[in-house]
Design a protein around this motif. Structure first.
Motif, PDB file in Angstrom:
ATOM      1  N   UNK A 106      28.942  15.380  78.038  1.00 45.74           N
ATOM      2  CA  UNK A 106      29.198  16.535  78.840  1.00 45.74           C
ATOM      3  C   UNK A 106      30.015  16.341  80.232  1.00 45.74           C
ATOM      4  N   UNK A 107      30.639  17.371  80.861  1.00 41.45           N
ATOM      5  CA  UNK A 107      31.063  17.043  82.108  1.00 41.45           C
ATOM      6  C   UNK A 107      30.956  18.411  82.858  1.00 41.45           C
ATOM      7  N   UNK A 108      30.921  18.248  84.282  1.00 41.99           N
ATOM      8  CA  UNK A 108      30.628  19.188  84.994  1.00 41.99           C
ATOM      9  C   UNK A 108      31.571  19.105  86.531  1.00 41.99           C
ATOM     10  N   UNK A 109      31.801  20.323  86.862  1.00 40.63           N
ATOM     11  CA  UNK A 109      32.384  20.103  88.182  1.00 40.63           C
ATOM     12  C   UNK A 109      31.804  21.228  89.318  1.00 40.63           C
ATOM     13  N   UNK A 110      31.481  20.708  90.540  1.00 42.80           N
ATOM     14  CA  UNK A 110      30.701  21.495  91.252  1.00 42.80           C
ATOM     15  C   UNK A 110      31.661  21.383  92.811  1.00 42.80           C
ATOM     16  N   UNK A 111      31.853  22.774  93.202  1.00 45.27           N
ATOM     17  CA  UNK A 111      32.755  22.700  94.483  1.00 45.27           C
ATOM     18  C   UNK A 111      31.963  23.564  95.585  1.00 45.27           C
ATOM     19  N   UNK A 112      32.272  23.085  97.006  1.00 40.95           N
ATOM     20  CA  UNK A 112      31.416  23.800  97.930  1.00 40.95           C
ATOM     21  C   UNK A 112      32.164  23.993  99.216  1.00 40.95           C
ATOM     22  N   UNK A 113      32.261  25.095  99.951  1.00 44.25           N
ATOM     23  CA  UNK A 113      33.104  25.132 101.034  1.00 44.25           C
ATOM     24  C   UNK A 113      34.532  25.836 100.483  1.00 44.25           C
ATOM     25  N   UNK A 114      35.406  25.952 101.566  1.00 43.16           N
ATOM     26  CA  UNK A 114      36.798  26.442 101.350  1.00 43.16           C
ATOM     27  C   UNK A 114      37.540  25.735 102.595  1.00 43.16           C
ATOM     28  N   UNK A 115      38.884  25.789 102.274  1.00 37.94           N
ATOM     29  CA  UNK A 115      39.815  25.134 103.330  1.00 37.94           C
ATOM     30  C   UNK A 115      39.687  23.695 103.457  1.00 37.94           C
ATOM     31  N   UNK A 116      39.589  23.222 104.703  1.00 36.17           N
ATOM     32  CA  UNK A 116      39.665  22.064 105.030  1.00 36.17           C
ATOM     33  C   UNK A 116      38.057  21.764 104.728  1.00 36.17           C
ATOM     34  N   UNK A 117      37.169  22.757 104.684  1.00 31.20           N
ATOM     35  CA  UNK A 117      36.008  22.203 104.401  1.00 31.20           C
ATOM     36  C   UNK A 117      35.383  22.233 103.171  1.00 31.20           C
ATOM     37  N   UNK A 118      36.604  21.901 102.037  1.00 32.06           N
ATOM     38  CA  UNK A 118      36.110  22.216 100.597  1.00 32.06           C
ATOM     39  C   UNK A 118      35.675  20.764 100.265  1.00 32.06           C
ATOM     40  N   UNK A 119      34.771  20.874  99.633  1.00 29.80           N
ATOM     41  CA  UNK A 119      34.080  19.182  98.898  1.00 29.80           C
ATOM     42  C   UNK A 119      33.652  19.501  97.527  1.00 29.80           C
ATOM     43  N   UNK A 120      33.872  18.410  96.578  1.00 29.46           N
ATOM     44  CA  UNK A 120      33.738  18.710  95.346  1.00 29.46           C
ATOM     45  C   UNK A 120      33.091  17.263  94.729  1.00 29.46           C
ATOM     46  N   UNK A 121      32.535  17.804  93.437  1.00 35.51           N
ATOM     47  CA  UNK A 121      31.715  16.405  92.797  1.00 35.51           C
ATOM     48  C   UNK A 121      32.235  16.667  91.320  1.00 35.51           C
ATOM     49  N   UNK A 122      32.687  15.565  90.523  1.00 35.01           N
ATOM     50  CA  UNK A 122      32.933  15.715  89.344  1.00 35.01           C
ATOM     51  C   UNK A 122      31.997  14.912  88.421  1.00 35.01           C
ATOM     52  N   UNK A 123      31.163  15.122  87.387  1.00 35.44           N
ATOM     53  CA  UNK A 123      30.211  14.375  86.813  1.00 35.44           C
ATOM     54  C   UNK A 123      30.584  14.322  85.227  1.00 35.44           C
ATOM     55  N   UNK A 124      30.285  13.000  84.642  1.00 31.91           N
ATOM     56  CA  UNK A 124      30.548  12.847  83.247  1.00 31.91           C
ATOM     57  C   UNK A 124      29.211  12.297  82.918  1.00 31.91           C
ATOM     58  N   UNK A 125      28.582  12.738  81.560  1.00 32.03           N
ATOM     59  CA  UNK A 125      27.333  12.547  81.300  1.00 32.03           C
ATOM     60  C   UNK A 125      27.457  12.354  79.542  1.00 32.03           C
ATOM     61  N   UNK A 126      26.416  11.054  79.276  1.00 34.45           N
ATOM     62  CA  UNK A 126      26.414  11.078  77.912  1.00 34.45           C
ATOM     63  C   UNK A 126      24.857  10.804  77.802  1.00 34.45           C
ATOM     64  N   UNK A 127      24.241  11.224  76.619  1.00 33.77           N
ATOM     65  CA  UNK A 127      22.735  11.033  76.455  1.00 33.77           C
ATOM     66  C   UNK A 127      22.361  10.752  74.810  1.00 33.77           C
ATOM     67  N   UNK A 128      21.379  10.144  74.574  1.00 35.59           N
ATOM     68  CA  UNK A 128      20.859   9.883  73.361  1.00 35.59           C
ATOM     69  C   UNK A 128      19.629  10.448  73.204  1.00 35.59           C
ATOM     70  N   UNK A 129      19.070  11.047  72.146  1.00 38.82           N
ATOM     71  CA  UNK A 129      17.783  11.608  72.060  1.00 38.82           C
ATOM     72  C   UNK A 129      17.259  11.638  70.543  1.00 38.82           C
ATOM     73  N   UNK A 130      15.925  11.233  70.571  1.00 39.16           N
ATOM     74  CA  UNK A 130      15.284  10.907  69.448  1.00 39.16           C
ATOM     75  C   UNK A 130      14.092  11.880  69.052  1.00 39.16           C
ATOM     76  N   UNK A 131      14.034  12.872  68.260  1.00 39.22           N
ATOM     77  CA  UNK A 131      12.734  13.902  68.456  1.00 39.22           C
ATOM     78  C   UNK A 131      12.090  14.253  67.259  1.00 39.22           C
TER      79      UNK A 131
END
Length: 245
Positions: A157-182
């Motif tokens: 999966x992938x996700x994007x998080x943004x905080x603030x506005x204008x010159x104070x805008x900051x953001x983080x982009x994440x990419x994830x993969x996982x394995x599960x046995x259940x």
């Protein structure tokens, strides 16, 4: 005298020899019938959608909460019974979540107050799962039964998080993969000959995940997580409708 000695030895040997005893067959009295016959196709799909809107909402230490969020998830399934009460197949799942927080005040008391505003998050996840099921009936009933499902899931999966506005805008982009046995046991109830309601809950499992995060297109971080579950997880209860064709 010799005859008496021989008779005494024969008597001792006869007493020492083990006697054959009649064996009684023990039955527990558990009755079982063929619940899912060989050759049946099992298909189904679960779809869920949730949405919430808040306007100056207050909850515990959170005040003036304003924003909205939604979550959409779809998961189709296809399995085949290659033997009586044994089936194998797979599932696919896709989910999308979006959260927008316009304003929120966290009041801890005194001067310990925090404000969060202009927070935006969107994520999507997808996974493919190989499954094996073993069914068994509840007595001689053909309507109610149980199953035990072994799962092997690979996803990302992938996700994007943004905080603030204008010159104070900051953001983080994440990419994830996982394995599960259940391992997920469950219960099934047939509504008619072709449709049934299923519910299962995760009991045992192992999960590994890896996440790569990029902040402001400059800073790069990696995160790994491993977890094992050996108890009933009430947050993993799944309800669904399946069709047996």
């Amino acid at each position: 005298m010799i005859k008496k000695i021989l008779l005494f030895l024969f008597a001792v040997m006869a007493c020492g020899m083990p006697h054959a005893s009649a064996q009684v067959e023990f039955k527990r009295g558990l009755e079982q019938v063929s619940f899912i016959p060989k050759g049946q196709w099992i298909t189904g799909v679960s779809v869920s959608f949730t949405q919430s809107d808040q306007d100056n909402y207050q909850f515990l230490i959170v005040e003036n909460l304003s924003g909205d969020a939604y979550t959409f998830k779809v998961s189709p399934m296809l399995m085949y019974a290659f033997r009586n009460d044994m089936a194998a197949g797979g599932k696919f799942a896709y989910s999308r979540t979006r959260t927008r927080l316009d304003n929120a005040d966290i009041v801890l008391g005194g001067d310990s107050n925090f404000n969060v505003d202009n927070l935006y998050s969107i994520s999507q996840d997808y996974s493919a799962m190989a499954c094996f099921r073993n069914y068994f009936s509840l007595g001689r009933s053909r309507r109610f039964g149980f199953f035990n499902e072994v799962q092997l899931q690979v996803g990302g999966g992938e996700s994007k998080i943004c905080n603030g506005s204008g010159v104070d805008l900051t953001g983080t982009f994440e990419r994830t993969w996982n394995v599960n046995v259940g391992l997920a046991p469950g219960m099934i109830m047939f509504l008619n000959n072709y449709s049934a309601i299923e519910v299962n809950v995760g009991v045992l499992g192992f999960n590994y995940s890896h996440t790569k995060a990029t902040t402001d297109q400059i800073y790069i971080a990696n995160r790994e997580g491993k977890s094992a579950n050996f108890k009933i997880n009430l947050f993993s209860i799944t309800f669904g409708v399946a069709f047996y064709l």
